[in-house]
Scaffold this active site. Structure first.
Site, PDB file in Angstrom:
ATOM      1  N   ARG A 104       0.758  -1.168   0.209  1.00  0.00           N
ATOM      2  CA  ARG A 104      -0.113  -0.078  -0.169  1.00  0.00           C
ATOM      3  C   ARG A 104       0.954   1.219  -0.036  1.00  0.00           C
ATOM      4  O   ARG A 104       1.970   1.312   0.690  1.00  0.00           O
ATOM      5  CB  ARG A 104      -0.955   0.092   1.385  1.00  0.00           C
ATOM      6  CG  ARG A 104      -1.726   1.259   1.325  1.00  0.00           C
ATOM      7  CD  ARG A 104      -2.706   1.191   2.710  1.00  0.00           C
ATOM      8  NE  ARG A 104      -1.747   1.669   3.673  1.00  0.00           N
ATOM      9  CZ  ARG A 104      -2.509   1.492   4.959  1.00  0.00           C
ATOM     10  NH1 ARG A 104      -3.687   1.041   5.269  1.00  0.00           N
ATOM     11  NH2 ARG A 104      -1.596   1.466   6.200  1.00  0.00           N
ATOM     12  N   CYS A 106       0.108   5.466   0.699  1.00  0.00           N
ATOM     13  CA  CYS A 106      -0.996   6.353   1.053  1.00  0.00           C
ATOM     14  C   CYS A 106      -0.313   7.735   0.795  1.00  0.00           C
ATOM     15  O   CYS A 106       0.697   8.056   1.329  1.00  0.00           O
ATOM     16  CB  CYS A 106      -1.198   6.129   2.658  1.00  0.00           C
ATOM     17  SG  CYS A 106      -2.628   7.493   3.270  1.00  0.00           S
TER      18      CYS A 106
END
Length: 127
Positions: A104, A106
């Site tokens: 991930r 962000c």
């Protein structure tokens, strides 16, 4: 290698010249999902919590329409307009994914479409 588009009425329709997702081989690439209720076409109320849940439900619907699921997501990118909301987003995100968690990124951004607080895109595989 063939390329297929994914469309479902269980997630918001594309608001521009793009697809909800593209399948290439056994890989699904979703467009960023924002917190629009597909039934009403409106941004959900309720702040970052409600918006995060709606985004993840929209993402789930697109993945299911592509023949895969949240458990087959290998990478996500999360765009939020306030990094101060990261802990809340992270907690809700953790309800939708289990180990092994997807990779991930962000990123805090200054603006998102329709003034929303969050957008998430994903890459997944089809078994």
């Amino acid at each position: 290698m063939s390329i297929k588009t994914v469309n479902t009425n269980k997630a918001p329709a594309a608001i521009g010249p793009y697809s909800q997702a593209i399948i290439s081989g056994n890989t699904v690439f979703t467009s960023g999902q924002i917190p629009i209720d597909p039934a009403t076409g409106e941004v959900v109320n309720g702040g970052i919590e409600a918006q995060t849940r709606r985004v993840l439900e929209n993402l789930k619907a697109v993945l299911e329409a592509a023949g895969t699921s949240m458990s087959n997501v290998i990478k996500t990118t999360v765009f939020i307009n306030d990094m101060g909301n990261f802990a809340v987003v992270n907690s809700i995100y953790g309800e939708y994914f289990s180990a092994p968690y997807p990779a991930r990124s962000c990123v805090e951004v200054s603006k998102l479409p329709k003034g929303v607080e969050i957008e998430i895109e994903a890459v997944a595989v089809i078994d």
